[in-house]
Design an enzyme around this catalytic site. Structure first.
Site, short mmCIF file in Angstrom:
data_model
loop_
_atom_site.label_atom_id
_atom_site.label_comp_id
_atom_site.label_asym_id
_atom_site.label_seq_id
_atom_site.Cartn_x
_atom_site.Cartn_y
_atom_site.Cartn_z
N ARG B 29 -2.15 -4.66 -13.65
CA ARG B 29 -2.27 -3.27 -13.87
C ARG B 29 -3.83 -2.75 -14.07
O ARG B 29 -4.11 -1.66 -14.73
CB ARG B 29 -1.61 -2.44 -14.88
N ARG B 33 -3.98 3.65 -13.99
CA ARG B 33 -3.69 3.66 -15.64
C ARG B 33 -4.86 4.31 -16.33
O ARG B 33 -5.18 5.31 -16.66
CB ARG B 33 -2.91 2.48 -15.90
N ARG B 42 -6.87 10.68 -8.69
CA ARG B 42 -5.44 10.88 -8.42
C ARG B 42 -5.04 12.32 -9.07
O ARG B 42 -4.12 12.74 -8.29
CB ARG B 42 -4.58 9.91 -9.20
N ASP B 78 3.12 -0.09 -5.63
CA ASP B 78 4.30 -0.05 -6.85
C ASP B 78 5.40 -0.93 -6.03
O ASP B 78 5.96 -0.96 -4.99
CB ASP B 78 4.76 1.23 -6.92
N TYR B 153 16.86 -1.59 -11.42
CA TYR B 153 16.50 -0.38 -11.29
C TYR B 153 17.53 0.49 -10.48
O TYR B 153 18.10 1.53 -10.77
CB TYR B 153 15.07 0.05 -10.68
#
Lengths: 347, 347
Positions: B29, B33, B42, B78, B153
């Protein structure tokens, strides 16, 4: 206090690693949650309110005993009860868990954590125990939340996936962490001692989330306090069970800290857990609660696998690897009890 | 495709367990973030929209390289991108993670999981890779979500603590589980192969939540599919990293399934991880990301402890035990890179 002698019941024999007639079994969270008679009794009120009514809590404690034929009862209560009772300002939010609006962040917050006087602060817990002990012919287990787990709720403000604030406090202000742990250890210890005095036959320390720590973090920030707690309780002679999830790398430490029985989650095969802990302590576990919705042959297989991995060691208490979830069919738990009770080593 | 030869860069040398000038380091990551320049770029748009713009994604991939001096870049993307691209109906909810309104529950849902054609379905991913490779002098890592993690998920409808529905499906309908895993394995494999074709130098399989399984569950319900995936990728010759959290009991299996590098979370001391995996594979990890907010001396200590536990084994890529959290101060990561790069075995 009861005068019944439960010393030679299978659950207490297994706690002492002594052979028993059958492998004893109980389920974490057997009281409450999944039982329809529990939901009928508790209705809409809050959990903390139900816990404050000894007749209600005693009835909830007894419900699974009548239904399942388990070898031990566990007090219907919650790990945050003592903290709530000293007025820290913590509540249980349905579907979430323990939450606090004003998390513990600085030395000033210690003032909201005064010492626990169990007789004054949690008389209903002691009264519930007395009612249960009167009715039970099997051991009643008392419990407390482990100091790390309780600290994490107070610091994070609720359940957490990362325990970031808790670890930040540990490392940034180890003096404050030590004071917080001192206070929580006093609260846990006196709660457990009062429960023993009221008649429970064993205690379980639920340090449920301590598996978020690495072994070195555990040694520095948790071990000394749990060791102190277990030492103080040892004089009573009641067995001490020690449980958390994701504790594969901590099992040895969780035993060495002074537990008589170490709870194992479903991730660690029981023979491997025994290798890590040694043969002199009892193990409790470790069926995956997430498979309780699977077809019976699957569950039967898993139960038998666990019993066989235990390889006849007398120190085994069958249990789940974590608590019963709300949507479990009670009939499944009933069948598991029967299966465990019928099991013989050379089967 | 680039003509730069990165074979003898420290990251790729460590993947092959060959000695390098310094211990290589990157951070899961690292792209996105926590970086202010990322948030500035972003702004408010959705992650999936940003990923669809190759110039934006390439820039986000490059940002941490300029700032930190890490030894590898990881594609900004992702794990749900391929699933989203085939039209399953999955989205990323800010602060929650991947969610789907209509979870996968029955055979009919397989229709929503057609085969992935990476050139047709995810051209933006391949374009991003080409832009990055053009600019980079260090290896670029491509990635995919592991089939268990993606399945969880789709079945749970979002993040889960218990994976109850996933395990229910596995055990109740192993045929459907096998079909779902077949489909996800095809999607993951072709995504990874297309990324390799576009120029990535290594791939990481993020089976992040697979640690919810016991070893026997892993062997039956995950191993065959990951093995097949890794076999198909092996012909390309790029190193395969395999990562999940809470995988202490699975490390050996996650290596045997065909990985070249096994990611280790912070719970397992690195020497113990090496014992479980054996000396022939490389390890990646394993600083606890939750301590990145602690004072620098604490972090320094932990970094050095990890490096020392590795005991000079050439197969070590320094990383966190899980991803960078959003509130981390980028300066801390920069200092960690310097510290790791300066470390010499006999220090």
């Amino acid at each position: 206090m009861t005068s019944k002698d439960l010393t030679n019941t299978p659950f207490l024999q297994a706690c002492r690693c002594e052979p028993a007639d059958h492998v004893p079994v109980w389920f974490m969270r057997q009281a409450g949650r999944s039982l329809p008679e529990y939901r009928a009794l508790r209705k809409e009120g809050s959990i903390l309110d139900a816990i404050k009514k000894p007749d209600v809590s005693a009835e909830i404690t007894m419900q699974p005993i009548r239904r399942y034929g388990v070898d031990a009862a566990i007090l219907y209560s919650d790990i945050i009860v003592p903290i709530h009772a000293v007025g820290f300002g913590v509540d249980i939010q349905p579907g979430v868990g323990p939450v606090t609006e004003n998390p513990f962040r600085s030395t000033g917050d210690l003032q909201r954590l005064r010492e626990l006087d169990p007789i004054q602060d949690t008389p209903y817990v002691l009264e519930t125990i007395k009612i249960c002990v009167e009715q039970l012919d099997i051991p009643l287990i008392g419990f407390a939340g482990g100091p790390f787990t309780i600290a994490s709720y107070l610091i994070e403000g609720g359940p957490s996936r990362t325990y970031q604030e808790t670890k930040r406090l540990m490392f940034e202000n180890p003096e404050l962490w030590a004071k917080l742990m001192d206070r929580l250890t006093q609260i846990c210890t006196s709660s457990l001692l009062s429960q023993i005095d009221a008649g429970v036959s064993a205690v379980q320390l639920f340090d449920s989330w301590v598996g978020a720590l690495s072994p070195s973090q555990y040694i520095r920030f948790v071990f000394p306090w749990v060791e102190k707690m277990f030492k103080e309780i040892s004089s009573t002679g009641v067995p001490k069970i020690h449980f958390g999830v994701v504790t594969g790398e901590l099992l040895q430490l969780m035993s060495e800290v002074g537990a008589d029985v170490v709870g194992v989650d479903w991730r660690v095969p029981l023979d491997l857990a025994r290798d890590r802990i040694g043969g002199e302590k009892a193990l409790q576990g470790n069926l995956d609660p997430a498979i309780l919705g699977a077809p019976w042959p699957v569950i039967q297989d898993e139960v038998l696998t666990i019993l066989k991995l235990n390889d006849g060691h007398p120190g085994h208490i069958f249990n789940l690897g974590h608590g019963v979830t709300p949507n479990v069919n009670p009939e499944v738990l009933e069948r598991i009890v029967q299966l465990v009770h019928q099991f013989r080593v050379n089967q």
